[in-house]
Motif scaffolding. Structure first.
Motif, short mmCIF file in Angstrom:
data_model
loop_
_atom_site.label_atom_id
_atom_site.label_comp_id
_atom_site.label_asym_id
_atom_site.label_seq_id
_atom_site.Cartn_x
_atom_site.Cartn_y
_atom_site.Cartn_z
N THR A 15 9.40 -8.48 1.85
CA THR A 15 9.83 -7.32 2.61
C THR A 15 10.13 -6.13 1.70
O THR A 15 9.72 -5.00 1.98
CB THR A 15 11.07 -7.65 3.45
OG1 THR A 15 10.77 -8.77 4.28
CG2 THR A 15 11.51 -6.49 4.30
N CYS A 18 6.35 -5.97 -1.11
CA CYS A 18 4.94 -6.10 -0.71
C CYS A 18 4.58 -5.31 0.55
O CYS A 18 3.46 -4.84 0.67
CB CYS A 18 4.59 -7.56 -0.52
SG CYS A 18 4.77 -8.52 -2.05
N ASP A 19 5.52 -5.19 1.48
CA ASP A 19 5.23 -4.42 2.69
C ASP A 19 5.07 -2.95 2.32
O ASP A 19 5.97 -2.33 1.76
CB ASP A 19 6.36 -4.57 3.72
CG ASP A 19 6.40 -5.95 4.34
OD1 ASP A 19 5.43 -6.72 4.19
OD2 ASP A 19 7.42 -6.27 4.99
N GLY A 20 3.90 -2.42 2.58
CA GLY A 20 3.64 -1.02 2.26
C GLY A 20 3.30 -0.76 0.81
O GLY A 20 3.40 0.39 0.35
N CYS A 21 2.91 -1.78 0.08
CA CYS A 21 2.56 -1.61 -1.34
C CYS A 21 1.32 -0.71 -1.46
O CYS A 21 0.26 -0.99 -0.90
CB CYS A 21 2.29 -2.97 -1.97
SG CYS A 21 1.75 -2.87 -3.69
#
Length: 62
Positions: A15, A18-21
């Motif tokens: 969260t 990695c989310d939105g990397c």
């Protein structure tokens, strides 16, 4: 470490990092989804950390 704690830690890492990397999304656009996934697993420091947690979970299974 207990299995539930490992899973919670992995979820928190996913969260947070990695989310939105941007690296992953740009690699997906430039190359492919598979290439980006392999980069995350093999070269990203966050991916290495997740792999270590995964190995711990695998050992707990036995």
């Amino acid at each position: 470490m207990e299995r539930k704690l490992i899973l919670e830690e992995m979820n928190a890492i996913l969260t947070a990092y990695c989310d939105g990397c941007l690296v992953k999304s740009s690699l997906r656009k430039e190359f492919s989804k598979t290439y980006a996934h392999q980069f995350c697993i093999q070269k990203c420091t966050v991916g290495e950390q997740l792999r270590k947690f995964g190995n711990q979970l695998e050992l707990k299974k036995i």
